[in-house]
Design an enzyme around this catalytic site. Sequence first.
Site, PDB file in Angstrom:
ATOM      1  N   GLU A  45      -9.874  10.054  12.100  1.00 40.22           N
ATOM      2  CA  GLU A  45      -8.819  11.043  11.837  1.00 40.22           C
ATOM      3  C   GLU A  45      -8.508  11.038  10.338  1.00 40.22           C
ATOM      4  O   GLU A  45      -8.286   9.981   9.757  1.00 40.22           O
ATOM      5  CB  GLU A  45      -7.572  10.698  12.663  1.00 40.22           C
ATOM      6  CG  GLU A  45      -6.279  11.360  12.231  1.00 40.22           C
ATOM      7  CD  GLU A  45      -6.315  12.885  12.263  1.00 40.22           C
ATOM      8  OE1 GLU A  45      -6.743  13.462  13.268  1.00 40.22           O
ATOM      9  OE2 GLU A  45      -5.908  13.504  11.238  1.00 40.22           O
ATOM     10  N   TYR A 225      13.101  26.225  24.329  1.00 42.57           N
ATOM     11  CA  TYR A 225      13.096  25.282  25.456  1.00 42.57           C
ATOM     12  C   TYR A 225      13.470  23.886  24.994  1.00 42.57           C
ATOM     13  O   TYR A 225      13.334  23.555  23.820  1.00 42.57           O
ATOM     14  CB  TYR A 225      11.752  25.286  26.197  1.00 42.57           C
ATOM     15  CG  TYR A 225      10.526  25.047  25.361  1.00 42.57           C
ATOM     16  CD1 TYR A 225      10.120  23.768  25.017  1.00 42.57           C
ATOM     17  CD2 TYR A 225       9.749  26.118  24.924  1.00 42.57           C
ATOM     18  CE1 TYR A 225       8.970  23.556  24.276  1.00 42.57           C
ATOM     19  CE2 TYR A 225       8.601  25.911  24.170  1.00 42.57           C
ATOM     20  CZ  TYR A 225       8.208  24.627  23.845  1.00 42.57           C
ATOM     21  OH  TYR A 225       7.091  24.424  23.103  1.00 42.57           O
TER      22      TYR A 225
HETATM   23  P1  FAD Z   1      -5.489  19.852  16.249  1.00 46.62           P
HETATM   24  O1  FAD Z   1      -4.182  19.567  16.861  1.00 46.62           O
HETATM   25  O2  FAD Z   1      -5.539  20.820  15.112  1.00 46.62           O
HETATM   26  O3  FAD Z   1      -6.074  18.448  15.775  1.00 46.62           O
HETATM   27  C1  FAD Z   1      -7.182  18.367  14.914  1.00 46.62           C
HETATM   28  C2  FAD Z   1      -7.151  17.000  14.252  1.00 46.62           C
HETATM   29  O4  FAD Z   1      -8.351  16.851  13.480  1.00 46.62           O
HETATM   30  C3  FAD Z   1      -5.991  16.856  13.270  1.00 46.62           C
HETATM   31  O5  FAD Z   1      -5.307  15.653  13.526  1.00 46.62           O
HETATM   32  C4  FAD Z   1      -6.664  16.859  11.907  1.00 46.62           C
HETATM   33  O6  FAD Z   1      -5.978  16.086  10.948  1.00 46.62           O
HETATM   34  C5  FAD Z   1      -8.028  16.269  12.241  1.00 46.62           C
HETATM   35  N1  FAD Z   1      -9.065  16.649  11.273  1.00 46.62           N
HETATM   36  C6  FAD Z   1      -9.290  17.882  10.743  1.00 46.62           C
HETATM   37  N2  FAD Z   1     -10.321  17.835   9.877  1.00 46.62           N
HETATM   38  C7  FAD Z   1     -10.762  16.554   9.869  1.00 46.62           C
HETATM   39  C8  FAD Z   1     -11.794  15.877   9.141  1.00 46.62           C
HETATM   40  N3  FAD Z   1     -12.583  16.515   8.250  1.00 46.62           N
HETATM   41  N4  FAD Z   1     -11.984  14.553   9.364  1.00 46.62           N
HETATM   42  C9  FAD Z   1     -11.192  13.869  10.253  1.00 46.62           C
HETATM   43  N5  FAD Z   1     -10.179  14.466  10.936  1.00 46.62           N
HETATM   44  C10 FAD Z   1      -9.977  15.790  10.761  1.00 46.62           C
HETATM   45  N6  FAD Z   1      -0.606  24.755  23.263  1.00 46.62           N
HETATM   46  C11 FAD Z   1      -0.169  24.533  24.528  1.00 46.62           C
HETATM   47  O7  FAD Z   1      -0.953  24.087  25.393  1.00 46.62           O
HETATM   48  N7  FAD Z   1       1.136  24.803  24.870  1.00 46.62           N
HETATM   49  C12 FAD Z   1       2.031  25.310  23.967  1.00 46.62           C
HETATM   50  O8  FAD Z   1       3.195  25.549  24.309  1.00 46.62           O
HETATM   51  C13 FAD Z   1       1.601  25.571  22.644  1.00 46.62           C
HETATM   52  N8  FAD Z   1       2.453  26.067  21.718  1.00 46.62           N
HETATM   53  C14 FAD Z   1       2.023  26.289  20.452  1.00 46.62           C
HETATM   54  C15 FAD Z   1       2.904  26.857  19.517  1.00 46.62           C
HETATM   55  C16 FAD Z   1       2.482  27.112  18.211  1.00 46.62           C
HETATM   56  C17 FAD Z   1       3.427  27.762  17.235  1.00 46.62           C
HETATM   57  C18 FAD Z   1       1.160  26.756  17.826  1.00 46.62           C
HETATM   58  C19 FAD Z   1       0.674  26.994  16.423  1.00 46.62           C
HETATM   59  C20 FAD Z   1       0.269  26.213  18.750  1.00 46.62           C
HETATM   60  C21 FAD Z   1       0.689  25.985  20.067  1.00 46.62           C
HETATM   61  N9  FAD Z   1      -0.180  25.448  21.041  1.00 46.62           N
HETATM   62  C22 FAD Z   1       0.242  25.256  22.320  1.00 46.62           C
HETATM   63  C23 FAD Z   1      -1.593  25.170  20.699  1.00 46.62           C
HETATM   64  C24 FAD Z   1      -1.834  23.695  20.472  1.00 46.62           C
HETATM   65  O9  FAD Z   1      -0.915  23.163  19.546  1.00 46.62           O
HETATM   66  C25 FAD Z   1      -3.248  23.491  19.954  1.00 46.62           C
HETATM   67  O10 FAD Z   1      -4.159  24.280  20.681  1.00 46.62           O
HETATM   68  C26 FAD Z   1      -3.660  22.054  20.112  1.00 46.62           C
HETATM   69  O11 FAD Z   1      -2.754  21.211  19.449  1.00 46.62           O
HETATM   70  C27 FAD Z   1      -5.067  21.859  19.543  1.00 46.62           C
HETATM   71  O12 FAD Z   1      -5.377  20.500  19.556  1.00 46.62           O
HETATM   72  P2  FAD Z   1      -6.715  20.004  18.856  1.00 46.62           P
HETATM   73  O13 FAD Z   1      -6.710  18.529  19.048  1.00 46.62           O
HETATM   74  O14 FAD Z   1      -7.869  20.790  19.319  1.00 46.62           O
HETATM   75  O15 FAD Z   1      -6.545  20.375  17.313  1.00 46.62           O
END
Ligand code: FAD
Length: 388
Positions: A45, A225
Amino acid sequence: MAEPIPFKPKPVRAARSAVVVGAGIGGLAAAIALARAGLAVQVVEQARKLKEVGAGLQLTPNATRILRDFGLLNRLEQVAVAPRALEVRDGRSGAPLTRAEYGPAASRYGAPFLVVHRADLQTLLAEAAQEAGCAIALGCDLTAVEPAFGSVRAVVKQGDTLIAHGADILVGADGVRSSVRAHLGLSQPPVFARRLAFRATVPVPDGHPPEVRLYLGRDAHLVVYPVKGGATLNLVAIVRQTEPVARWNAPGDSAAVHAAFASWTGEVRRLLESASHFLCWGLYDIDPLPRWSSGRVTLLGDAAHAMLPFLAQGAAQAIEDAVSLAGALTRESDAATALRAYEGERRGRTSRIQGEARRNGIIYHLSGAPRIARDLVLRRQGPALLDR
Ligand code: FAD
């Protein structure tokens, strides 16, 4: 989030191993699912600390069912809230448009609807991943993905040092601006949704019910919420914005928020005025990708299918991906075949949800005659609002 998780290198004893890039909800869920499937897992990470990014998340039964299978539901329920109902209101007048109780829907789906602070869920998943034996290395920025003989290597920069983590498979769970996606030659840029999200947490006003409220209006909507076991209220104010804004979790302009909702009902204005500050997100998704995997490398979560938040499914779909990937690796002994099977199982569903979320973004902000038609449909839908 309080303390960084120390880097605990794990001796690779399992038959197969995975390196997961990204410790967001998707990467951590993948780590847990893969460890449960018998893989040795290393998460890398880039952040030096797993800190509070974002605010609330709505978790639908498709996600809570999996978290229960992970053995985490009891711990989750201690920090989450099971809201009573989803109520949709007209933003200007405050008049209720429709209401759906979560209880009957949760019984139908066999798992609860919960609302939770993202940091609480991330902490819980990180603890569970470590308990399952996964190693989590923070401050590690992926710089290269290198095929190796019979394996794959993630090269990360930790401080001034380059470290290579070899594994049987590499999972890019590195978010909407995924470097792993770029390494796979998938160069589609994120698409700006012409919407900004302003998020804040505020004290719960006296008598405010434990519900999810959705206020709809022209070119804006507000989602409200409770989070933190009901101790605070999460506000997500979505407003239209034409110019692309690449900000993510950046300080938001409170005056712009108040101006966008100036003619809305008093209950909305009072909630927004109770926020000491807002954090601002430019909202992006990606067009469905032609593929997610190549050889021993695949994508998961937002890296694979970033979607707009208007269906509250981004995190839920990332959690579903995690289980599907682990299942494919259990069934198939060949890594590349397993990754293709995972992608085949997941791409159709996530593409459809990406499309539905985009459509909701338009429907929520309608005005004039289309708004009247939408409100009629909403009134008729009632409890069916919660059907997927
Ligand atoms: P991310 O959470 O983006 O995690 C990616 C990780 O990779 C990060 O920690 C980052 O630092 C790391 N990373 C990036 N590049 C590198 C690199 N080069 N090397 C090492 N690490 C790296 N979803 C729901 O299910 N319910 C909801 O109610 C909801 N509400 C939302 C409201 C808003 C306003 C937003 C913007 C999103 C919402 N979402 C919701 C969507 C949800 O937040 C995301 O889809 C979800 O968090 C994605 O998770 P992820 O682990 O795929 O990506």
